[in-house]
Every structure is written in C-alpha cells, then in structure tokens.
Design an enzyme around this catalytic site. Structure first.
Site, PDB file in Angstrom:
ATOM      1  N   ARG A  32       0.802  -1.223   0.000  1.00  0.00           N
ATOM      2  CA  ARG A  32       0.000   0.000   0.000  1.00  0.00           C
ATOM      3  C   ARG A  32       0.837   1.276   0.000  1.00  0.00           C
ATOM      4  O   ARG A  32       0.689   2.117  -0.872  1.00  0.00           O
ATOM      5  CB  ARG A  32      -0.923   0.035   1.246  1.00  0.00           C
ATOM      6  CG  ARG A  32      -1.973  -1.022   1.347  1.00  0.00           C
ATOM      7  CD  ARG A  32      -3.148  -0.816   0.409  1.00  0.00           C
ATOM      8  NE  ARG A  32      -3.962   0.318   0.761  1.00  0.00           N
ATOM      9  CZ  ARG A  32      -5.002   0.281   1.594  1.00  0.00           C
ATOM     10  NH1 ARG A  32      -5.331  -0.848   2.186  1.00  0.00           N
ATOM     11  NH2 ARG A  32      -5.718   1.347   1.827  1.00  0.00           N
ATOM     12  N   HIS A  78      -7.469  -3.019  -7.910  1.00  0.00           N
ATOM     13  CA  HIS A  78      -7.211  -2.346  -6.624  1.00  0.00           C
ATOM     14  C   HIS A  78      -8.507  -2.222  -5.822  1.00  0.00           C
ATOM     15  O   HIS A  78      -9.178  -1.181  -5.864  1.00  0.00           O
ATOM     16  CB  HIS A  78      -6.614  -0.958  -6.888  1.00  0.00           C
ATOM     17  CG  HIS A  78      -5.955  -0.347  -5.684  1.00  0.00           C
ATOM     18  ND1 HIS A  78      -4.737  -0.765  -5.209  1.00  0.00           N
ATOM     19  CD2 HIS A  78      -6.353   0.655  -4.851  1.00  0.00           C
ATOM     20  CE1 HIS A  78      -4.401  -0.050  -4.151  1.00  0.00           C
ATOM     21  NE2 HIS A  78      -5.377   0.823  -3.903  1.00  0.00           N
ATOM     22  N   TYR A 122     -16.446  14.521 -13.549  1.00  0.00           N
ATOM     23  CA  TYR A 122     -16.257  15.712 -14.382  1.00  0.00           C
ATOM     24  C   TYR A 122     -14.905  15.730 -15.093  1.00  0.00           C
ATOM     25  O   TYR A 122     -14.780  16.324 -16.165  1.00  0.00           O
ATOM     26  CB  TYR A 122     -16.375  16.984 -13.531  1.00  0.00           C
ATOM     27  CG  TYR A 122     -17.703  17.135 -12.836  1.00  0.00           C
ATOM     28  CD1 TYR A 122     -18.890  17.200 -13.561  1.00  0.00           C
ATOM     29  CD2 TYR A 122     -17.770  17.204 -11.453  1.00  0.00           C
ATOM     30  CE1 TYR A 122     -20.111  17.331 -12.923  1.00  0.00           C
ATOM     31  CE2 TYR A 122     -18.988  17.342 -10.799  1.00  0.00           C
ATOM     32  CZ  TYR A 122     -20.161  17.399 -11.542  1.00  0.00           C
ATOM     33  OH  TYR A 122     -21.357  17.538 -10.908  1.00  0.00           O
TER      34      TYR A 122
END
Length: 748
Positions: A32, A78, A122
């Site tokens: 991680r 993931h 967006y």
C-alpha cells in the site's frame, strides 16, 4: 439438519495478536504505502497506469472520464476504494507535486493553493507520452512477471518496466506502519546523467554521482541553501533539506519598493500558502513590522506571485530576512529514502537507488531481447522454409493436388511420407520422399497465398530473411556481450533525456545564515483597560488621565503597565493565561477594544475571569487564592513569571472553582462570604503561603450544602461597604475570627 462439528483452536492471545498485527503491518508496508525501488511506484499508481494502458488511453488518443478509469482499476486490480485511486490519479497529473507528471489531466485537477480536484465524473485523463514510452513499453515482450489480481480473474504486472530511475525523478511520500518514506523529486536530465555515469563506471561513490546530480529539483522551484549537507544526506538516505522561497524586489512609482515571491518552498504547497499569508498579516497586526502596507496573492496558472507592498524608505533586505525567519518561506524537507527493495523495506542511499535501477534495466533488457530473439528465430525458421519451398514449388503443388487432406500433405512435407498421395511420376514421388520441413515451416507453406510466388514477393522474402539474420546476430550479441547490452541501455537513456528532460528549477547553494534584527520597541507607560465583556485595549497615560473617572466607571480592570509587559488573566478553572501588551491595539480612549480571546488561550464561552494583573507587578507581591469550597492560600507572585501562554495557576479538587485571585499589597484584610450568610473576617497572617501547585487550606468551615459565594479583599484600616439583601453591610465592623471557623451569621 447436519450439525457442524465445532473446532476450537487453543492459542496464546498475545501470540495471535502479534501475528495478526505483523501481517497487517507488512501488508500496508509492501502492498500500500511504500514504492518499489525498481519502478518508483506504489501499487495503486502502478495499477492505475496499467489499467489506462489496457484501456488504450494513450497520449495521442482522446481523453477518457476519470470515473471510468477509477471504476475499471477498482474492479480489476485495486479493491481498496475509489477515493484512494482517484487521489493517486490526481497527484500523478499535478505538475506542482510531481517532477514529471505521468498523467495528462483535462479539467479541474486542483491547484497549488490546496484546492481539491473536481469530482471524477467531471474530469478526464490520458497517459503522458513519457509514461507510454518509458513506463509501459515492452509489456508485450515478457519483460516483467504477471501475477493474479485479488480475485484471480485477471493478471497484473508485479512491477512496470520503467526505463528511468523514477523513484528519484518523481520522489515519493507515504506513511506505513512504524515507518514512512519521503523522497524529494529530482531533475530527469541529471538523474539520467548520474545513471549513465554509474552504468559506465560501477565504482563511483555517492559523492562522485553528485557531480552529475546536484540535489533535489522541486517543481515549485525555490533555493536549497544547505548544499554542503547534501552529500551526507544522499549517503545515508536520511536528513533535512533546507529550502527557501525566491523573493525579488521591484521598484514602483513614488520611490517605493515591493517584495514579490515568485517561487515557494515545496512543503508550502497546499493550505500552507494561506497560512503564510496569515502569518504575514499577523506580523503586521502585532507590529513586528510596520513597513508592509499591503499583501496580495496574484498567483495564477502562469505561476506563483505573492506581492508585499512596502512603505517608502523600508529596508527590503531586512524584511526579506524577517519573512525567512518568521514564516514558512524558509522550510525544511525531511528526507527518508525508504523503498521496497528485494521484497523488503530498506533505507537507500543515492548510489543504491541507481544501482537497483540499473540492475533492473539489465533484467528488462535481457528478458526483452530473449523474447525478440525467440521471435526472430521462429521467423527465420519460417522464412527458410518458404524460400526452400519456392525452389520446389511445383513439387509442393503436385503434393497438395495429390493429397486427400491437409494432414496427409503435412505428413509428406515434414516426414517425406508419400503413402496415399497421387503423383504424376515416380520421380516426383522420390523427390517428395526426401522432403523434411519442420512442423512450423510446413504450417507456413500450407497457409502461403499464391501471390507470394510473384518474383518481387520472393525477392522481398529473401530481403526479410537477410534482415532477420541481421537482427538475430544483433540480439545474440546484446545477450552474450555485457558491453553491447550496456550500450543499448545507455542509448535509451540518452533518448529519454533528449526528448523529455527540462531545465533545473531549484537552485542549489550554500545560503548565508539569516540574520534578522527586530526593531526594539520603545518602552513607554500605558494603561490596560478591560470591560466586563472581556474587551480589552491599551491607551497612553495622558489619555487615561483625561478620562480617569470614565475609565474607572466603565472598566472592570484598570492596570497601569509598560507596553513591553504581559497581562496575566486568572480564571475559575485554575488556569493563568498571558497576553503581550504590545499585541493589543493602542487606540483612542473611546475605541471599543478587542476580545482577549483573540490574543490569548482564554475562552470567554468556557471560563470566567477571577483576576487580572500585569506580570511585572507580580514579581514583588503575593496572590490570594480563594475557592468555592472555602480553600484559601497565598502564593508568591514570582511563581507566575513565565513566557508560556497558559499555565496551571492552582490545584483544585473535583467540582471546585476559583472565586478570586487577588494581587495583594501586604496589609489587606479579607472577608469570606458564604451563600447561607456566614461572614468570616481574616487577617493575612491566618492564611499560609504555599506553592501554586498546592491545594491550599480550609479558610472557613462551611455547613452542609453551603458554599463560598464571595471573597472580599480591602486595605486594612479602611471601610468597605457591600450591598447584602438590599441593605448596606460594613465589612470592617464584622468581628475578626480565626481560620477554619464558622464565622458570624449576619441577619438583616
């Protein structure tokens, strides 16, 4: 219903917790938080880039919605939540965070001032050209191992075939369990120069390599000012890099000047820019400087531009030094070059990082050219078969026409088996029996189209065969000759430097120690005024003397002091807060003042003021403390002389409160008044002197459910009258008593 057999595992609880915690810690460290030294990427970054590669979002193709990229990455590789993936994607696209952005973002990807990116629905993104060519090329050539994803439905690369030392170029930061990494970004051209130097001469030391790589190159520019300390930092992999912003002086109309900050220290990006502006404003408000008349942030997409307008005659150099000394315009970047190397976390030196990177390049090159050689050998085998077939094409056509199926024809081509095949002549049969093509050659011959028999096509085939032989010789030379492979790696590094390197942005030098001399405050007597609402101000002595009667009537506390003094505020919670007199506005008598909450740790919503005095007046005098439960003590004022903003002024039992913290002259009388109407008049000799951390002694013996309501302190041999139950009560007429007695019951 079948009964499930119960299984009880007996184990030591501490052993189980230890094993579970270690498993969790290693998962966070390896999978991680820490980057791999080979590609310089954390797993989430690696998976995001690979997914974009798989989706075909190349640098020369249209942008795709980030939501699509994030969703695909989360579903395939993931499974740790979309926010972590999107955050990693955004950071890889931010030019002010990465030395070399890996993602080309389209839309609002945040700003250097800490504004967040727009929602992933967006924004759009695609790979940068450098990412495509230096990070993801050759994935189809078996250069890295592929491992199963979390649910074993897909394959993902264990590491990306990155051809540059990305760990140094882009740096890294991450917090794992019990460890953290913080690697500064560097200049791509310098990193490649250092890698090439080590490639050619493996005996170079870290100091030798720093002739090529001078130090960090932050995307925000700035000036590194501890150049002499850098070799030790890069040798050990840990240390602190001191970096300053770049400040320029500009002349404006009227003979005035202004300071313009055009580059900031890397740690300042984000919310710290706003904090810097607030710090400068605080310096102006506290009158640390009176030379700055205005501050404005004129930063834009073109870059940082923070403007400080100066008054005429100001000293720009001294102000510049003040900014470096008093704000985060000079900051430190903590270096901890921790990365996953050979499957375990390791703190690396500059030389070790480059060594691991070069070793990885050799591994990539070896696997790449073995794959290419294997393909060229296959091609050579097929081309030799086709050339040979062209020479006996009539015989092959005769075999095909005389065969009943493909299997029979292939057996003849490979083994010379002519059984069952019809030939025009015995001679053809004998020739066919001598054929010995390989399986692959026979397959290619059977799939060959007739147009390949055209003269020009045969010529092209022979030309291709010559090119294949040349490639085989080249690949074999690269694989067998270490020098040749080194040249190939070096050639690629030169190409990447030529195409993608940018000029250095951060200057590296040995900066002089900042010397800033604060202007000494001219000491003058003032009067501190504070009303019952906690609003305070200071006025000069002439203004106070002109309005003395009004000041006494309107203010709860009137304290003569010096402007260099500190004001001590005692509260019912047993705390003492201090504030500097010079921080308060020196105004006109009729000014409202400012809440003391703004200049100290005192909170008007949580605390009640029980006493106020100047720190200078404490040095020669004593304080009388009295609490709601009837505890009293005297404390020397010297105990409270401190530079801290808040200290514990006295010890309290649970539920108790301070009623008064009175500054004594030395000859006062005190009267303790209880809620049930008992009054006890004490002389100061009755009250012991104790430390501020002491609890005190019982001043009055209180009845059940009774408590101390007020403590009156007044000079000896004077008359003090208070209002009690609507009538006046002269305290000096109360009979004196002894400490720890009930006192006198007053009935009116």
């Amino acid at each position: 219903m079948e009964q499930i057999e119960e299984q009880i595992i007996r184990t030591e609880y501490s052993d189980l917790m230890q094993k579970s915690y270690i498993d969790y810690a290693m998962s966070v460290i390896i999978a991680r938080a820490l980057p791999d030294v080979r590609d310089g990427l954390k797993p989430v970054q690696r998976r995001t880039l690979y997914d974009m590669h798989e989706l075909g979002i190349r640098f020369d193709r249209p942008y795709r919605k980030c939501a699509r990229i994030v969703g695909d990455t989360m579903g395939k590789y993931h499974p740790h939540g979309d926010s972590s993936i999107y955050e990693a994607l955004v950071v890889m696209a931010q030019e002010f965070k990465k030395g070399m952005p890996l993602v080309d973002g389209h839309g609002n990807f945040g700003s250097i001032e800490g504004d967040g990116a727009a929602a992933m629905r967006y924004t759009e993104a695609r790979l940068q050209k450098v990412t495509q060519e230096a990070f993801l090329a050759d994935l189809d050539k078996n250069v890295v191992d592929f491992v199963p994803n979390f649910d074993e439905t897909e394959k993902e690369p264990s590491v990306l075939p990155v051809k540059i030392p990305n760990l140094l170029v882009n740096g890294a930061d991450g917090i794992a369990v019990g460890m953290a990494t913080s690697i500064p970004p560097h200049n791509l051209g310098e990193v490649i120069d250092a890698a090439r130097a080590l490639l050619k001469n493996p005996d170079l030391t870290t100091r030798d390599l720093m002739e090529y790589l001078a130090g960090p190159d932050f995307p925000t520019g700035g000036i590194v000012v501890n150049k002499d300390e850098l070799p030790a930092i890069y040798e050990s992999g840990t240390g602190k890099i001191k970096i300053r912003g770049r400040v320029e002086t500009e002349k404006v109309k009227g003979g005035r000047e202004r300071l313009v900050i055009t580059e900031i220290p890397y740690p300042m990006i984000g919310a710290n820019i706003g904090k810097f502006l607030n710090d400068v404003a605080a310096l102006i408000e506290s009158r640390k400087t009176t030379d700055i008349v205005d501050i404005s942030n004129q930063s834009s997409k073109e870059g940082i531009r923070i403007v400080l307008e100066l008054k005429k005659g100001a000293d720009p150099e001294n102000l510049k030094n003040m900014l470096y000394k008093k704000t985060r315009l000079e900051d430190t970047f903590g270096v901890n070059m921790l990365a996953v190397a050979d499957g375990r976390p390791e703190t690396l030196s500059l030389r070790q990082v480059l060594e691991y990177s070069i070793e990885f390049q050799y591994e990539l090159a070896t696997r790449k050219y073995r794959t290419l050689l294997s393909k060229e050998l296959e091609k050579k085998e097929i081309q030799e078969g086709l050339i040979k077939a062209c020479d006996v094409i009539d015989l092959i056509i005769e075999i095909l026409r005389g065969s009943s199926d493909i299997k029979q024809a292939k057996a003849c081509l490979v083994e010379g088996n002519t059984e069952g095949i019809h030939f025009k002549s015995e001679k053809s049969r004998r020739q066919a029996a001598k054929l010995c093509f390989t399986e692959r050659q026979a397959g290619a011959i059977l799939e060959m189209r007739l147009y390949k028999l055209i003269g020009l096509e045969i010529k092209a085939l022979r030309k291709e065969y010559e090119a294949t032989l040349k490639n085989i010789a080249e690949y074999e030379d690269i694989l067998e000759n270490h020098k040749s492979m080194t040249q190939v790696i070096d050639k690629e590094l030169v190409r990447f430097k030529k195409e993608f390197a940018v000029p250095r942005r951060t200057a590296i030098e040995n900066g002089a120690e900042i010397i800033f001399e604060e202007k000494k405050i001219e000491e003058m007597p003032v009067v501190f005024l504070m009303d019952r609402f906690g609003y305070a101000r200071i006025v000069d002595v002439p203004a106070y003397e002109r309005n003395q009667e009004a000041a006494q009537g309107e203010s709860r506390y009137v304290i003569p002091c010096q402007n260099t003094d500190r004001i001590c505020i005692f509260t019912h919670t047993g705390k003492m807060h201090t504030l500097k007199v010079q921080e308060l506005p020196l105004g006109k008598f009729r000014d409202k003042g400012v809440p003391i909450d703004n200049y100290s740790n005192y909170s008007s919503s949580e605390e009640v003021v029980t006493g106020v005095c100047s720190m200078e007046s404490l040095k020669e005098r004593r304080l009388l403390f009295g609490t709601k439960t009837g505890m009293v003590k005297l404390v020397p004022g010297t105990e409270f002389v401190t530079a801290n903003r808040t200290v514990a002024a006295t010890k309290l039992t649970e539920g108790d409160q301070v009623l008064t913290a009175a500054l004594l002259e030395g000859n006062e009388q005190t009267v303790l008044q209880s809620a049930q109407g008992y009054f006890l008049r004490l002389s100061l000799e009755e009250i012991p002197e104790k430390k501020k951390a002491a609890l005190g002694v019982r001043g009055i013996r209180l009845g059940e459910e009774d408590y101390l309501e007020a403590i009156h302190v007044y000079p000896a041999r004077t008359e003090l009258t208070i209002a009690y139950k609507g009538k006046e009560l002269a305290l000096n007429r109360i009979k004196p008593g002894n400490r720890d007695t009930r006192g006198t019951k007053v009935r009116i």
